[in-house]
Design an enzyme around this catalytic site. Structure first.
Site, PDB file in Angstrom:
ATOM      1  N   SER A  59       0.795  -1.232   0.000  1.00  0.00           N
ATOM      2  CA  SER A  59       0.000   0.000   0.000  1.00  0.00           C
ATOM      3  C   SER A  59       0.824   1.278   0.000  1.00  0.00           C
ATOM      4  O   SER A  59       0.302   2.347  -0.312  1.00  0.00           O
ATOM      5  CB  SER A  59      -0.940   0.023   1.216  1.00  0.00           C
ATOM      6  OG  SER A  59      -0.199   0.124   2.425  1.00  0.00           O
ATOM      7  N   ASP A  64      -2.671  -8.193   8.842  1.00  0.00           N
ATOM      8  CA  ASP A  64      -1.536  -7.959   9.730  1.00  0.00           C
ATOM      9  C   ASP A  64      -0.508  -9.044   9.429  1.00  0.00           C
ATOM     10  O   ASP A  64      -0.700 -10.214   9.770  1.00  0.00           O
ATOM     11  CB  ASP A  64      -1.984  -8.036  11.189  1.00  0.00           C
ATOM     12  CG  ASP A  64      -0.846  -7.779  12.161  1.00  0.00           C
ATOM     13  OD1 ASP A  64       0.312  -7.631  11.704  1.00  0.00           O
ATOM     14  OD2 ASP A  64      -1.109  -7.737  13.373  1.00  0.00           O
ATOM     15  N   TYR A  91      16.404  -5.253  12.624  1.00  0.00           N
ATOM     16  CA  TYR A  91      15.958  -5.149  11.238  1.00  0.00           C
ATOM     17  C   TYR A  91      16.997  -5.752  10.295  1.00  0.00           C
ATOM     18  O   TYR A  91      16.659  -6.543   9.404  1.00  0.00           O
ATOM     19  CB  TYR A  91      15.727  -3.674  10.917  1.00  0.00           C
ATOM     20  CG  TYR A  91      15.503  -3.353   9.463  1.00  0.00           C
ATOM     21  CD1 TYR A  91      14.255  -3.516   8.884  1.00  0.00           C
ATOM     22  CD2 TYR A  91      16.537  -2.841   8.678  1.00  0.00           C
ATOM     23  CE1 TYR A  91      14.035  -3.195   7.548  1.00  0.00           C
ATOM     24  CE2 TYR A  91      16.327  -2.518   7.344  1.00  0.00           C
ATOM     25  CZ  TYR A  91      15.082  -2.704   6.784  1.00  0.00           C
ATOM     26  OH  TYR A  91      14.871  -2.386   5.459  1.00  0.00           O
ATOM     27  N   ALA A 110      17.121  -9.580  10.578  1.00  0.00           N
ATOM     28  CA  ALA A 110      15.956 -10.204   9.939  1.00  0.00           C
ATOM     29  C   ALA A 110      16.080 -10.160   8.427  1.00  0.00           C
ATOM     30  O   ALA A 110      15.776 -11.142   7.729  1.00  0.00           O
ATOM     31  CB  ALA A 110      14.675  -9.512  10.394  1.00  0.00           C
TER      32      ALA A 110
END
Length: 251
Positions: free
Chosen positions: A16, A64, A152, A155
């Site tokens: 989005s 989610d 971050y 990951a």
């Protein structure tokens, strides 16, 4: 020679805003049918309208991506709306900063496990797809030390490793898997646009690391994703492609 993605059925998880939005729009402009998901209803609806204006089949749903149940619901819904899945783009990120317990939980849940879960949920549809492929969006932070964003970065580094494992596992099924690792990308409403005013020292430090004298644009990442999804890349798998303008190299 054209990048032909017409009639491909594309799912963009995290589609989005920013890079995900640009990827979804680029596919729609090329004649693909697109499903997007995100948590924020307003941005999701705005992007859905933009996609619908391109004339292709469009599906959008709130999801989610930290939730296994939400992903397990969304992917089959997207496949039903599109008539199948040929391309899965795993783009979600929590954008966590710091080394806190919360940052690690968010990064592992969204940046890593969402890739695993969405890929697993999409696999039955990809196996029946046309020239099926998975494209995972990692980050330059997954390739290099990331002092500001250790969770971050870790990951995103795991996403790179998982991409190569997926590619090896799925090659015999005819499913290609690649990874795109963007550098610092600036767009309206994004973190780097915000840092331009809230953290000018950091912004200028990053800007100085860019040989071209600017940060990247989401559209420049989308172009590489489209290539990887096209038949032009039918012998490309297990690759990690940096889209960073040479970030970090000396001018």
């Amino acid at each position: 020679m054209n990048i032909d993605i017409k009639e491909k059925r594309v799912v963009v998880a995290g589609g989005s805003r920013g890079i995900g939005r640009s990827i979804a729009l680029a596919f729609a402009e090329g004649g693909a049918h697109v499903s997007i998901c995100a948590r924020g209803a307003d941005a999701l609806e705005a992007t859905r309208k933009e996609l619908a204006a391109k004339g292709a089949t469009v599906h959008a749903a709130r999801c989610d991506l930290a939730s296994q149940a939400d992903i397990a619901r969304y992917i089959p819904e997207a496949a039903k709306a599109l008539g199948g899945i040929d391309v899965l783009v795993n783009n979600a990120t929590a954008g966590a900063v710091g080394d806190t317990e919360e940052a690690w939980e968010e990064s592992l849940s969204v940046d890593l496990l969402a890739v695993v879960r969405a890929s697993r949920a999409a696999l039955p549809f990809l196996e029946k797809g046309r020239e099926p492929t998975i494209i995972n969006i990692s980050s330059g932070s997954g390739l290099n030390p990331s002092v500001r964003t250790p969770a971050y970065g870790a990951a995103k580094g795991a996403v790179i490793h998982y991409t190569r494992t997926q590619a090896a596992t799925l090659a015999m099924k005819g499913i290609r898997v690649n990874c795109v690792a963007p550098g610092s990308i600036e767009f309206s409403g994004g973190s780097w646009e915000e840092r331009r005013t809230t953290e000018p020292a950091l912004y200028n430090q990053v800007l100085k690391s860019m040989p071209a004298g600017r940060l990247g644009r989401p559209e420049e990442v989308a172009s590489v994703v489209l290539f990887l999804a096209s038949s032009l890349a039918n012998w490309v798998t297990a690759q990690v492609i940096g889209v960073n303008g040479g970030q970090g190299f000396a001018k």
